[in-house]
Scaffold this motif. Structure first.
Motif, short mmCIF file in Angstrom:
data_model
loop_
_atom_site.label_atom_id
_atom_site.label_comp_id
_atom_site.label_asym_id
_atom_site.label_seq_id
_atom_site.Cartn_x
_atom_site.Cartn_y
_atom_site.Cartn_z
N TRP A 21 -6.77 -2.59 -20.35
CA TRP A 21 -6.55 -3.13 -19.02
C TRP A 21 -5.22 -2.65 -18.48
CZ3 TRP A 21 -10.57 -5.30 -16.74
CH2 TRP A 21 -11.60 -5.81 -17.54
N THR A 22 -5.17 -2.42 -17.19
CA THR A 22 -3.93 -2.03 -16.52
C THR A 22 -2.97 -3.21 -16.52
OG1 THR A 22 -5.21 -0.59 -15.07
CG2 THR A 22 -2.99 -1.14 -14.36
N PRO A 23 -1.70 -2.97 -16.83
CA PRO A 23 -0.74 -4.09 -16.78
C PRO A 23 -0.67 -4.69 -15.37
CG PRO A 23 0.24 -2.17 -17.86
CD PRO A 23 -1.09 -1.74 -17.31
N LEU A 24 -0.38 -5.98 -15.30
CA LEU A 24 -0.41 -6.70 -14.03
C LEU A 24 0.56 -6.10 -13.02
CD1 LEU A 24 -1.48 -9.06 -12.38
CD2 LEU A 24 0.32 -10.47 -13.38
N ALA A 25 1.75 -5.72 -13.45
CA ALA A 25 2.74 -5.17 -12.51
C ALA A 25 2.23 -3.87 -11.89
CB ALA A 25 4.06 -4.92 -13.23
N GLU A 26 1.61 -3.02 -12.69
CA GLU A 26 1.08 -1.76 -12.16
C GLU A 26 -0.11 -2.01 -11.24
OE1 GLU A 26 -0.65 2.57 -13.62
OE2 GLU A 26 -0.03 1.11 -15.11
N ARG A 29 1.28 -3.11 -7.94
CA ARG A 29 1.88 -1.98 -7.22
C ARG A 29 0.79 -1.11 -6.60
NH1 ARG A 29 2.73 3.21 -8.18
NH2 ARG A 29 1.90 3.07 -10.29
N LEU A 30 -0.25 -0.82 -7.36
CA LEU A 30 -1.35 0.00 -6.84
C LEU A 30 -2.09 -0.70 -5.71
CD1 LEU A 30 -2.70 1.49 -10.18
CD2 LEU A 30 -1.38 2.66 -8.42
N VAL A 36 -1.40 -0.49 2.03
CA VAL A 36 -0.61 0.25 3.02
C VAL A 36 -1.39 1.47 3.52
CG1 VAL A 36 1.47 1.66 3.31
CG2 VAL A 36 1.62 -0.57 2.20
N PHE A 37 -2.01 2.20 2.60
CA PHE A 37 -2.80 3.36 3.00
C PHE A 37 -3.95 2.95 3.92
CE2 PHE A 37 -6.45 6.16 2.42
CZ PHE A 37 -5.90 7.36 2.82
#
Length: 66
Positions: A21-26, A29-30, A36-37
């Protein structure tokens, strides 16, 4: 029915023990990057749509209406 329960158990085990699993902070951020995009892209599409709308309005008022 037993096959379905076995499928659910194996799926849960796979998700719990074998998925990275992707870490929560990353992930946060994503998510901000995607938000924004998306906002920038939607504003760009709105701008192009507005320009084309005005061009078409002017065309019909001046060329077709004449």
């Amino acid at each position: 029915m037993a096959g379905f329960i076995n499928y659910i158990q194996e799926s849960y085990n796979e998700l719990k023990n074998h998925v990275t699993w992707t870490p929560l902070a990353e992930a946060q951020r994503l998510m901000v990057v995607v938000a924004v995009f998306s906002i920038i892209f939607s504003l760009a599409i709105w701008g192009v749509d507005s320009v084309f709308s005005n061009v078409i309005k002017l065309y019909f008022e001046n060329v077709v209406g004449a």
